[in-house]
Design a protein around this motif. Sequence first.
Motif, PDB file in Angstrom:
ATOM      1  N   TRP A  99      -2.608  -4.201  -7.412  1.00 18.60           N
ATOM      2  CA  TRP A  99      -2.331  -2.890  -7.984  1.00 18.60           C
ATOM      3  C   TRP A  99      -3.664  -2.157  -8.112  1.00 18.60           C
ATOM      4  O   TRP A  99      -4.618  -2.696  -8.685  1.00 18.60           O
ATOM      5  CB  TRP A  99      -1.708  -3.014  -9.367  1.00 18.60           C
ATOM      6  N   TYR A 142       1.770   0.548  -0.601  1.00 15.38           N
ATOM      7  CA  TYR A 142       3.183   0.573  -0.972  1.00 15.38           C
ATOM      8  C   TYR A 142       3.359   1.127  -2.387  1.00 15.38           C
ATOM      9  O   TYR A 142       2.402   1.278  -3.137  1.00 15.38           O
ATOM     10  CB  TYR A 142       3.773  -0.843  -0.939  1.00 15.38           C
ATOM     11  N   GLU A 143       4.611   1.387  -2.721  1.00 13.35           N
ATOM     12  CA  GLU A 143       5.073   1.696  -4.080  1.00 13.35           C
ATOM     13  C   GLU A 143       4.621   3.056  -4.602  1.00 13.35           C
ATOM     14  O   GLU A 143       4.612   3.289  -5.804  1.00 13.35           O
ATOM     15  CB  GLU A 143       4.666   0.592  -5.074  1.00 13.35           C
ATOM     16  N   LYS A 192       8.739   3.994  -5.570  1.00  9.19           N
ATOM     17  CA  LYS A 192       8.813   2.597  -6.000  1.00  9.19           C
ATOM     18  C   LYS A 192      10.016   1.918  -5.353  1.00  9.19           C
ATOM     19  O   LYS A 192      11.104   2.482  -5.298  1.00  9.19           O
ATOM     20  CB  LYS A 192       8.944   2.505  -7.521  1.00  9.19           C
ATOM     21  N   LEU A 196       8.527  -4.225  -5.770  1.00  6.79           N
ATOM     22  CA  LEU A 196       7.171  -4.049  -6.267  1.00  6.79           C
ATOM     23  C   LEU A 196       6.772  -5.249  -7.120  1.00  6.79           C
ATOM     24  O   LEU A 196       7.607  -5.845  -7.807  1.00  6.79           O
ATOM     25  CB  LEU A 196       7.029  -2.753  -7.049  1.00  6.79           C
TER      26      LEU A 196
END
Length: 262
Positions: A99, A142-143, A192, A196
């Motif tokens: 993250w 991603y996300e 999202k 995730l």
Amino acid sequence: MTTRMTKAISAVTVLLSASAAQAGFVDFVIRGTPTITYPGAGQTNFLVPKSGDKAGLGSNDINGRTLGSLQSVAITRIDDRSLFTPGSGPNMGPYLNFWITDGAGNYAVVANEPTNPDMQGLYNNGWDLSAADLANTTAKIYENSDKTWLPAATRDTNGDLINDAWAFSDLFSYEIKPPSIAELLDPGWLGKGTGLPRELGTNIAYGVNWVFGDTQGNYVTGTGPGYRVQDAAVSAVPEPATLGLVGLALLGVCATRRRDRG
């Protein structure tokens, strides 16, 4: 050895261990029905039977550090990888998720792809990767559907990213930090997915994650034996402030020795 010297040496030991300590990891289900078991001391087995099943090993030990400060993120595979096709997802997994944030409320997940040629040469019964190892490898984002806060990467004549072609080095200045539960549940956050990296049910997220399984079935293990792993660890290069404290502690040791000899 005097009590004063013992305390000074202890302070140095604590500072050094804090700056390069191997992290504690927590196992969790991300999606579906993967099975997590503990076959031996310090070992975790992840059985990922079908597409969509996903689990993780996560750590918050280097939250707040930049991606470029990564000293080592490691894990060892101890199952029989020869049961899987060489170079395939379950043969090369697990894969990494970080993250990252810009500190202004924007978050995304950065992932590697173990089956890519630029990663396969780094594999040795598991992974032990530094920022230097990852620097020129492909970083997948991603996300988050909003990528305007991320740096420019390889783009075509229309200004669009070519295959989302960031390298990890493009993202080295970003902070490793997961979103809070409230941030993850924010309905205004677009992009999202259900996969995730966060714990299913609690929405607790970790800054650094080893991930087992995926949406498309590229990392499934079938009915057995699963990914059997141990020695998950992560560390970051000591910050200058920490090194300064270590230096002061060492000076204290030297001063104590001089006084004792005098």
